[in-house]
Write an enzyme that holds these catalytic residues in place. Structure first.
Site, PDB file in Angstrom:
ATOM      1  N   HIS A 306       0.415  -7.288  -8.129  1.00 35.57           N
ATOM      2  CA  HIS A 306       0.230  -7.693  -6.798  1.00 35.57           C
ATOM      3  C   HIS A 306      -0.153  -9.215  -7.186  1.00 35.57           C
ATOM      4  CE1 HIS A 306      -0.224  -8.365  -2.505  1.00 35.57           C
ATOM      5  NE2 HIS A 306       0.466  -7.407  -2.380  1.00 35.57           N
ATOM      6  N   ASP A 363       3.865  -0.063  -2.528  1.00 34.87           N
ATOM      7  CA  ASP A 363       5.098   0.635  -2.709  1.00 34.87           C
ATOM      8  C   ASP A 363       5.165   1.799  -3.781  1.00 34.87           C
ATOM      9  OD1 ASP A 363       6.141  -2.746  -2.343  1.00 34.87           O
ATOM     10  OD2 ASP A 363       6.420  -1.068  -1.136  1.00 34.87           O
TER      11      ASP A 363
HETATM   12  C1  SDX Z   1       4.789  -5.927  -1.817  1.00 36.74           C
HETATM   13  O1  SDX Z   1       2.679 -10.585  -1.209  1.00 36.74           O
HETATM   14  C2  SDX Z   1       2.285  -9.141  -0.528  1.00 36.74           C
HETATM   15  O2  SDX Z   1       1.643  -8.992   0.113  1.00 36.74           O
HETATM   16  C3  SDX Z   1       3.526  -8.239  -0.654  1.00 36.74           C
HETATM   17  C4  SDX Z   1       3.290  -7.103  -0.300  1.00 36.74           C
HETATM   18  C5  SDX Z   1       3.569  -7.015   1.438  1.00 36.74           C
HETATM   19  O3  SDX Z   1       2.897  -5.948   2.180  1.00 36.74           O
HETATM   20  O4  SDX Z   1       4.027  -7.800   2.026  1.00 36.74           O
HETATM   21  O5  SDX Z   1       2.112  -6.393  -0.524  1.00 36.74           O
HETATM   22  C6  SDX Z   1       4.417  -6.006  -0.333  1.00 36.74           C
HETATM   23  O6  SDX Z   1       5.959  -6.880  -2.087  1.00 36.74           O
HETATM   24  C7  SDX Z   1       4.090  -5.435  -3.238  1.00 36.74           C
HETATM   25  C8  SDX Z   1       4.800  -5.756  -4.549  1.00 36.74           C
HETATM   26  C9  SDX Z   1       6.023  -4.866  -4.863  1.00 36.74           C
HETATM   27  N1  SDX Z   1       6.723  -5.412  -6.007  1.00 36.74           N
HETATM   28  C10 SDX Z   1       6.641  -4.443  -6.990  1.00 36.74           C
HETATM   29  O7  SDX Z   1       5.956  -3.473  -7.411  1.00 36.74           O
HETATM   30  C11 SDX Z   1       7.537  -5.014  -8.267  1.00 36.74           C
HETATM   31  C12 SDX Z   1       6.722  -4.998  -9.787  1.00 36.74           C
HETATM   32  N2  SDX Z   1       5.537  -5.889  -9.556  1.00 36.74           N
HETATM   33  C13 SDX Z   1       5.724  -7.306  -9.951  1.00 36.74           C
HETATM   34  O8  SDX Z   1       7.023  -7.731 -10.295  1.00 36.74           O
HETATM   35  C14 SDX Z   1       4.633  -8.385  -9.796  1.00 36.74           C
HETATM   36  O9  SDX Z   1       3.441  -7.526 -10.228  1.00 36.74           O
HETATM   37  C15 SDX Z   1       4.484  -8.892  -8.336  1.00 36.74           C
HETATM   38  C16 SDX Z   1       6.174  -9.616  -8.086  1.00 36.74           C
HETATM   39  C17 SDX Z   1       4.146  -7.938  -7.485  1.00 36.74           C
HETATM   40  C18 SDX Z   1       3.626  -9.978  -8.283  1.00 36.74           C
HETATM   41  O10 SDX Z   1       4.152 -11.039  -9.475  1.00 36.74           O
HETATM   42  P1  SDX Z   1       2.979 -12.414  -9.659  1.00 36.74           P
HETATM   43  O11 SDX Z   1       1.973 -12.499  -9.016  1.00 36.74           O
HETATM   44  O12 SDX Z   1       4.049 -13.582  -9.737  1.00 36.74           O
HETATM   45  O13 SDX Z   1       2.607 -11.954 -10.918  1.00 36.74           O
HETATM   46  P2  SDX Z   1       3.498 -12.143 -12.241  1.00 36.74           P
HETATM   47  O14 SDX Z   1       4.868 -11.817 -12.089  1.00 36.74           O
HETATM   48  O15 SDX Z   1       3.047 -13.501 -12.864  1.00 36.74           O
HETATM   49  O16 SDX Z   1       2.836 -11.077 -13.391  1.00 36.74           O
HETATM   50  C19 SDX Z   1       1.570 -11.571 -14.043  1.00 36.74           C
HETATM   51  C20 SDX Z   1       1.655 -11.001 -15.474  1.00 36.74           C
HETATM   52  C21 SDX Z   1       2.825 -11.108 -16.203  1.00 36.74           C
HETATM   53  O17 SDX Z   1       2.493 -10.922 -17.620  1.00 36.74           O
HETATM   54  P3  SDX Z   1       2.427 -12.289 -18.169  1.00 36.74           P
HETATM   55  O18 SDX Z   1       3.428 -13.104 -18.251  1.00 36.74           O
HETATM   56  O19 SDX Z   1       1.142 -13.079 -17.897  1.00 36.74           O
HETATM   57  O20 SDX Z   1       1.986 -11.961 -19.728  1.00 36.74           O
HETATM   58  O21 SDX Z   1       1.719  -9.179 -15.158  1.00 36.74           O
HETATM   59  C22 SDX Z   1       2.634  -8.836 -15.783  1.00 36.74           C
HETATM   60  C23 SDX Z   1       3.766  -9.983 -15.871  1.00 36.74           C
HETATM   61  O22 SDX Z   1       4.789  -9.728 -16.871  1.00 36.74           O
HETATM   62  N3  SDX Z   1       3.253  -7.785 -14.679  1.00 36.74           N
HETATM   63  C24 SDX Z   1       3.561  -6.726 -14.935  1.00 36.74           C
HETATM   64  C25 SDX Z   1       4.019  -6.007 -13.583  1.00 36.74           C
HETATM   65  N4  SDX Z   1       3.658  -6.917 -12.669  1.00 36.74           N
HETATM   66  C26 SDX Z   1       3.079  -7.888 -13.334  1.00 36.74           C
HETATM   67  N5  SDX Z   1       4.042  -6.265 -16.159  1.00 36.74           N
HETATM   68  C27 SDX Z   1       4.386  -4.712 -16.014  1.00 36.74           C
HETATM   69  N6  SDX Z   1       4.557  -3.906 -14.947  1.00 36.74           N
HETATM   70  C28 SDX Z   1       4.577  -4.538 -13.366  1.00 36.74           C
HETATM   71  N7  SDX Z   1       4.655  -4.253 -12.520  1.00 36.74           N
END
Ligand code: SDX
Length: 428
Positions: A306, A363
């Site tokens: 998140h 989720d």
């Molecule tokens: C919702 O914003 C909100 O409040 C949203 C929400 C709401 O109520 O409105 O809470 C609802 O959208 C919840 C999130 C649902 N999405 C997912 O579950 C999809 C999987 N999660 C990710 O795609 C990610 O964690 C996000 C999109 C939720 C957050 O993305 P960020 O903050 O941009 O973080 P990032 O993509 O830059 O990740 C940081 C690091 C990365 O690694 P590095 O490049 O730093 O080495 O963490 C890793 C990412 O690769 N990472 C994950 C991961 N999520 C982040 N690695 C594996 N699995 C994951 N799920």
């Protein structure tokens, strides 16, 4: 300025900007005059360090895993309140008295029907259209039916439009589901609760009486509470940006629905359950955790991570408990829940997830409950949109009511070609 200011140097000049404090959470540096004074922009593509507005609606402390709606914790609201109470709280600022609650729910109840010509709108979609495609289309089309509530400068019209959107989303979502399975849609029943009415419109048929299961009604209502609002997330920011141009509320909410559909946002609940089914058995969890950690593999654990929560999403905790209640009430047990629990256990003990502070989010478990209640995965994000409409309209009203609000218009870091002369095609 005093100690509540921030100073920095640029090109040999020193600049000072006021620091503003809210009632909770981080201070903000007011840089509204920065470009005019320095000729430079700030650069924050994902808005990771940017506060886009002032708001009194929702506070999140990502480090502590705290979520408050107008000061009330999500845990207390989920346990003791109802979705309609939370809607009143977000929209009007306070938990309702008994009379206010009765007035509010009666008002919402009397807006649940759709204009009958909209029923024909559904016929234009293929039966296998994704419900979110239908939600985008139908909600946007509401603009064509309710000209008496699109003057955004009239508070009374804003409130009517807000009531219409909150009231009609269950009808629109249920009709999308019925259309997809070839069953006749059900008209609302004004004797039922908001959530009971939605369950009947979704799972009832004209051929027989539908009796709402109170345990499922309570679980569904709690799921709606957990999804009601969440600060300035991507879809809420979309609604605010669309609203900042003066677009009508129905168009703004349709924009929010479109943004929520993405798998990185509201679409993650559908993707998370599909992922859990693909894993299929606890023995395969290590393979998927390895893929999630592999930089060269685009796979991510859906329902994990998140932007704000760097601790357990408090909504995920409530959701996990609700799985157990629904399973007990329906006397079902889905092996995918065991996969989810073991996946969470293994991920939360893995250095990669610990170091990156990746925890289950709202989720991760929601799809397991919704599937047990009887919804197809394609409906999950439509249910998220149904509930988030309360937050979207509350945030939209807050923005429109702010005398200082202006059209949102970010700038950019331009990295394209410098000016050059046109070359006729014969000389290229
Ligand atoms: C919702 O914003 C909100 O409040 C949203 C929400 C709401 O109520 O409105 O809470 C609802 O959208 C919840 C999130 C649902 N999405 C997912 O579950 C999809 C999987 N999660 C990710 O795609 C990610 O964690 C996000 C999109 C939720 C957050 O993305 P960020 O903050 O941009 O973080 P990032 O993509 O830059 O990740 C940081 C690091 C990365 O690694 P590095 O490049 O730093 O080495 O963490 C890793 C990412 O690769 N990472 C994950 C991961 N999520 C982040 N690695 C594996 N699995 C994951 N799920």
């Amino acid at each position: 300025m005093g100690n509540n200011s921030a100073t920095f140097g640029l090109n040999g000049e020193n600049y000072e900007y006021p620091v503003m404090s809210g009632s909770e959470g981080p201070d903000v540096i007011d840089i509204r005059k920065l470009y005019g004074q320095t000729g430079a922009f700030t650069y924050d593509p994902g808005f990771t360090s940017t506060a886009s507005c002032e708001s009194e609606l929702t506070f999140i402390d990502g480090g502590e895993g705290i979520l408050l709606h107008r000061g009330y914790s999500i845990e207390q609201l989920a346990e003791q309140s109802s979705f309609m109470e939370v809607a009143h709280l977000l929209l009007r600022g306070e938990l309702p008295t008994a009379d206010e609650y009765s007035d509010f729910t009666n008002t919402i109840t009397r807006h649940t029907m759709l204009h009958d010509q909209l029923r024909g709108f559904y016929q234009g979609f293929r039966r296998d259209a994704h419900p979110m495609a239908i939600m985008c289309g139908v909600v946007g089309a509401l603009s064509a039916f309710y000209h008496d509530s699109t003057d955004i400068n009239d508070p009374a019209q804003r409130m009517i439009a807000s009531h219409r959107l909150i009231a009609k989303m269950p009808t629109i979502a249920a009709m999308a589901y019925k259309y997809s399975i070839g069953q006749p849609s059900m008209y609302p029943d004004n004797e039922l609760s908001y959530t009971g009415n939605f369950l009947r419109m979704t799972f009832g048929v004209p051929a027989e009486e539908y009796v709402v299961n109170p345990v499922i009604e309570k679980a569904m209502d709690r799921i709606f509470i957990l999804h009601a609002d969440h600060e300035q997330n991507a879809s809420t920011s979309t609604v605010r940006l669309a609203g900042s141009s003066g677009a009508n509320p129905f168009a703004c909410i349709a924009a929010g629905i479109a943004c929520l559909w993405g798998p990185a946002h509201g679409g993650a609940n559908e993707a998370a359950l599909n992922m859990l089914h693909e894993i299929g058995h606890p023995d395969r969890i290590p393979e998927y955790i390895a893929r999630a950690k592999d930089k060269d593999d685009p796979f991510r654990l859906m329902g994990f991570g998140h932007r704000v929560y760097k601790n357990y999403d408090p909504r995920a905790s409530v959701m996990q408990e609700t799985v157990k209640e629904v399973f007990a009430a329906l006397n079902v047990n889905d092996p995918v829940f065991d996969v989810a629990l073991q996946l969470e256990e293994m991920a939360l003990n893995d250095p990669y997830f610990i170091d990156k502070k990746l925890f289950p989010n709202v989720d991760f478990y929601s799809g397991i409950i919704l599937s047990a209640i009887g919804f197809p995965t394609s409906m999950f994000t439509a249910l998220f949109a149904l509930a988030r409409t309360v937050g979207w309209v509350a945030q939209w009203n807050e923005m429109i009511s702010d005398p200082g609000q202006r059209i949102g218009r970010p700038r950019q870091l331009y990295t394209g070609p410098k000016q050059r002369d046109y070359v006729p095609v014969g000389d290229r």
